[in-house]
Structure formats: C-alpha cells, structure tokens
Design an enzyme around this catalytic site. Structure first.
Site, PDB file in Angstrom:
ATOM      1  N   GLY A 165       0.792  -1.229   0.000  1.00 45.68           N
ATOM      2  CA  GLY A 165       0.000   0.000   0.000  1.00 45.68           C
ATOM      3  C   GLY A 165       0.823   1.277   0.000  1.00 45.68           C
ATOM      4  O   GLY A 165       0.280   2.374  -0.066  1.00 45.68           O
ATOM      5  N   GLU A 275      -7.310 -12.728  -8.930  1.00 47.59           N
ATOM      6  CA  GLU A 275      -8.043 -11.717  -8.161  1.00 47.59           C
ATOM      7  C   GLU A 275      -8.704 -10.731  -9.121  1.00 47.59           C
ATOM      8  O   GLU A 275      -8.078 -10.287 -10.083  1.00 47.59           O
ATOM      9  CB  GLU A 275      -7.089 -10.956  -7.235  1.00 47.59           C
ATOM     10  CG  GLU A 275      -6.377 -11.843  -6.233  1.00 47.59           C
ATOM     11  CD  GLU A 275      -5.549 -11.063  -5.209  1.00 47.59           C
ATOM     12  OE1 GLU A 275      -5.340 -11.597  -4.118  1.00 47.59           O
ATOM     13  OE2 GLU A 275      -5.116  -9.927  -5.509  1.00 47.59           O
ATOM     14  N   ARG A 292       0.382 -19.289  -6.132  1.00 48.53           N
ATOM     15  CA  ARG A 292       0.730 -20.039  -4.911  1.00 48.53           C
ATOM     16  C   ARG A 292      -0.539 -20.306  -4.121  1.00 48.53           C
ATOM     17  O   ARG A 292      -1.604 -19.842  -4.504  1.00 48.53           O
ATOM     18  CB  ARG A 292       1.661 -19.164  -4.062  1.00 48.53           C
ATOM     19  CG  ARG A 292       1.024 -17.786  -3.850  1.00 48.53           C
ATOM     20  CD  ARG A 292       1.685 -16.957  -2.817  1.00 48.53           C
ATOM     21  NE  ARG A 292       1.209 -15.581  -2.857  1.00 48.53           N
ATOM     22  CZ  ARG A 292       0.101 -15.138  -2.284  1.00 48.53           C
ATOM     23  NH1 ARG A 292      -0.689 -15.964  -1.630  1.00 48.53           N
ATOM     24  NH2 ARG A 292      -0.249 -13.872  -2.364  1.00 48.53           N
TER      25      ARG A 292
END
Lengths: 451, 70
Positions: A165, A275, A292
């Site tokens: 972030g 994602e 993974r």
C-alpha cells in the site's frame, strides 16, 4: 513419487502443509530462523533445520540455505507456502535445477504474473477484462496528466515497484494528481529505490472477489468458485468469505470461466488464484494472479470439501485432477478472520509476549494458528498469529457462530485486532453484505474514532 | 522542545535527517520497521533537530524517544 517435503516457510501455513503431508504419509522437513526455535510448526515436522538469524533476508529468503537443508534432509520436493519465496521464479527454477520437485507452477508463468504490466497483457490476450490504465510506467508529471486524460478520474496512482500500500493514492483531478505524483514518487524512491508510477482507473465501490484454480499437468483445469475478500486494512485482507453473497450465479460462472480460460491460455499448473475487482453492476476486472496457495484458502476448502494442499502435492506428483467442474458444488457458507498482533484502531504492529492463548473450539470451528501460550511474537515477520474459520448453512449462521467463537478467543499479553473483527461483524452494513474495499474507512474507522 | 516518539515497537530502518537540520511539521524523521510494515515517524512541529537518540538497526519500544527537536 513424493516421499519427503521440505516446507520453505514458517508459522500457520507450515503447520497447515505438515498436516496434509501426514494425511498422505509424506515425511516433512521444517526450516526455522533463530527467532522461531520454539514455534509450534517446528516440532510438528519430522525433521527441522536452523537456517539463520531472525531477519528474513538472512533466513527465509536465503535460497542457498534452504536448498542445502533440503539436500541434507534428502527431501524430494519443496513447498513454498505463501509470502517469502513462494512467488520467486528464480527460487522455483533453482529448486528444479537442483533436482527437487517445486510444488507450484512453472517459473515462466510465475515470472509473467509477477510483473504488473506483463500480467495485464497476458490477461488481455486471454480475453479477461482488465482495469483501464497506463500500459507502462509513468516517469514524469506531464506523462501522468496525459495518461489521466485518456483514463478519466478518479484514478488510482500506484508505485510500480510498490507493495504493502505504500505509494498508493486515489486522485480526483489534475491538481491532486500533480501533488500526489510528486510526494508518492519521492516516497517510492526512498522506499523501493524506484520512483516510477503506474496509473489505473479507480473502480468505485469495488469488491475484491477472487477465483481459486486447480490445474494439473495433463491439461485439466477447474475453478473452486470465488472468495470475497473486500474487508481490508492497509490494503491487506482481514475477513474472507465463500461464496460471495453479492454476485449472481451468472457472474459466478462468467468469472470462473474467465479464470479457467486464462489458466489454460497461460499453461498454468498447480493451485493459483486470479483476483478481480467487481463493481456495483457486477462488471469484473483482472487485478492480479497469485501463483501459490493463499492465506484464505480454508474458506474454499470448507465449502467444497477439497483439501487444496493435498491437491497441490498430487498435481506436483504428476497425478490427474480426478474431479471435473460438474462435480464441484458449493455447500454452505464459510468465513475466515485473520488474527493480527496489532492495535485494533491504528493497525500498528504489537509484537510482545503472549501470556495466554486459547483458541475457541467446537463444531464448524477451525483454527490455523502460529502461536501458543507463553510465546514471544517477534517483530521480524508478518503480524498474523492465527486464522479462525467457521462454517454455517448460510451466511447468517456463519456470522452468528463467528461472533460467538471470537468472543471465546482468549489472547493476553499483546494487542490484537479481535475488537475490530467483532465490531465489523456487529455492523449492519456488513451483515447486509455491503462489503466493499472501502468498508474499513467508511464504516469501521468513523465508528471507533469518535469513541 | 519536542520529543519525537516511536508509535510502535520495531527497529529503526532509516534515519532521514541529521542533527542541526531544519525540519518542517510532518517531515519524516525516521522510518521504523516492524512486522513487514514501515512506519514513518514525523516531526510534530517546525524546528531544528537537536539530537537523534537512535541508530539505524536499533530496536525501539512504543513510546521510546527517537529524536529531540528544538
């Protein structure tokens, strides 16, 4: 045939992998740093090797030391877990060139997915929608403003070399972009030694929904439905559930199909996750691929009845998947919360000595823990000390059981995020399924900061 | 005089100012690192750095004084 696996990781995931190995009758080898001598996973393994001082770059990131331990133990396979070297194509390549089976996909596909820009390109080629953004890194403010014109505000500014972030900011105008570009680029340069930035359209009211994949070496690929992981703090997941209560069956199928198609196009093998960001109209956009096992894999296991770690080992062994998409069904609703050693309001880490650690127990309650009573949580690694997973016949039942279990959780000596988790579970917006990635900023923080 | 204090336990990753340097409010003084998180600690007010009480790599506890600014 794999007979002995070295686990190139620590904490709860090392314990988790050892459990599946035991079930399969496979011998296990743990590695540990000086800070982890007393960690529960070390004594669970059949053998263990001290690989160095606490700092990760002297221990868990030291490829040579890990390979030496694997040779000494005569392991035939290496499981990388998550984090550390799990997404390093160089590590995967080294394991294989030294004669070990690396439990994961090919180094080539890992390299491709590890680059934000290349991954985007590969997904576009596979027909997976991506968030509109700059094709490459942006080096100057002039270039950034030019890029903003074609993307349109609001824009998410990211450091190309970033992570955690840092260097990320949402901007609404040229003026904000100019200011944010300057300060974030400077900060990225200090932190990562690279000040170049990357811009993407900010998907508003977005949810983070990801698809779990399994693919074998014989061309079979299936998806295990989705996980919704929208509740995050510091851009890290805190609560994950499966299935998502938001998307329709039509979107679920479309996302699953897109993910399987991408896996096939990439030649992906073993377990992986794609994602996506999903907007309020159920449009989905590729975010990244994790090559993974993921922290939140247990919620998928709970609703499908599959053991993902076991599947990873079988695939690495060259076996066929043995299940087809048609045989996969969603059964019930599962929720996982991550227990972090941190301040529940500022989210600052809280390492220290745990005096009492008692995880709740009961039917439909699952614990994946990394610590015990009378245990030191060191400042060297991730603050996650455990995961609590519950299952219910539906979301409501799961939330209700989770609240009860969290209230029974007893951790003394350090600060944890349990008060935060309970507060979110009590929140009406959460209960109604109004879970976007802005949830913590919009609903949780205002509530605790006025107190 | 103001004391710049650690907001969390961790190690000193980087010191970004030198004694004698003039700093502005919110300017980063040190960057702490703990549990994979880097936290910049800034000055609360404008001033001059009088003393830095830590070295890079030192371990600090929450509340420890990191620097003194006048």
């Amino acid at each position: 045939m794999i007979k002995k696996i070295l686990i190139a990781n620590r904490g709860e995931i090392a314990s988790r992998i050892i459990r599946s190995c035991k079930k399969l009758g496979i011998q296990t080898v743990a590695i540990y740093s000086e800070a982890d001598q007393k960690a529960p996973y070390v004594s669970m393994a059949d053998e263990s090797y001290l690989i160095g001082p606490p700092r990760v770059n002297e221990s868990y990131l030291k490829t040579e030391k890990i390979i030496t331990a694997a040779k000494e133990a005569k392991a035939d396979a290496i499981h990388p877990g998550y984090g550390f070297l799990s997404e390093s194509d160089q590590f995967a390549e080294k394991c294989r060139s030294e004669g070990f089976i690396f439990i994961g996909p090919t180094a080539e596909v890992m390299r491709k997915m590890g680059s934000k820009i290349e991954a985007r390109k590969a997904m576009q080629e596979a027909g997976v929608p991506v968030v509109p953004g700059t094709e490459g890194a942006v080096a100057t403010i002039e270039e950034a403003i030019e890029g903003a014109e074609s993307i349109g505000y609001p824009i998410m500014l990211k450091a190309s070399a970033g992570g955690g972030g840092i260097g990320m900011q949402v901007v609404q105008s040229d003026e904000e972009l100019t200011k944010a570009f300057e300060s974030n680029s400077k900060r990225a340069l200090t932190f990562f030694g690279d000040g170049s930035m990357f811009m993407e359209k900010k998907v508003e009211n977005a949810r983070h929904i990801e698809i779990q994949l399994l693919a074998d070496n014989h061309g079979n690929a299936i998806h295990l439905f989705e996980r919704e992981c929208s509740i995050q703090r510091r851009n890290q997941k805190v609560i994950e559930e499966a299935p998502s209560s938001f998307i329709s069956d039509k979107t679920r199928n479309a996302m699953g199909e897109a993910a399987v198609n991408a896996a096939r196009a990439l030649g992906y093998t073993n377990a992986g996750t794609i994602e996506f960001l999903v907007d309020k109209d159920e449009n989905f956009y590729f975010l990244e691929m994790n090559t993974r096992i993921q922290v939140e894999h247990p919620v998928t296991e709970e609703i499908t009845g599959l053991d993902i770690v076991e599947a990873q080992i079988q695939i690495a062994n060259g076996e066929q998947l043995g299940i087809t998409q048609d045989e996969m069904h969603i059964n019930g609703h599962a929720i996982e919360v991550r227990i972090y050693a941190e301040d529940p309001v500022t989210f600052f880490p809280s390492p220290g000595h745990i005096t009492i650690f008692e995880a709740p127990e009961g039917e439909f309650i699952r614990n994946e823990t990394a610590v015990t009573s009378d245990y030191d949580v060191t400042p060297f690694y991730d603050p996650m000390i455990g995961k609590l997973i519950v299952k219910g016949i539906n979301r409501e039942a799961a939330i209700s059981l989770l609240k009860k279990a969290l209230k029974d959780y007893k951790i003394e000596g350090i600060k944890t995020n349990i008060p935060m988790l309970l507060s979110i579970l009590e929140n009406e917006q959460f209960q109604n399924g109004n879970t976007t990635t802005a949830f913590v900023q919009e609903y949780y923080l205002p509530q605790v900061q006025t107190k | 005089m103001q004391e710049v204090k650690a907001t969390m336990a961790g190690s000193v990753w980087k010191i970004t100012v030198k004694p004698g340097e003039v700093v502005e409010e919110d300017q980063d003084i040190v960057i702490l690192e703990s549990m994979k998180m880097e936290i910049p600690i800034g000055a609360e007010d404008d001033g001059t750095v009088k003393e830095i009480k830590v070295a890079e790599g030192d371990f600090v506890n929450e509340g420890d004084v990191i620097a003194i600014i006048e």
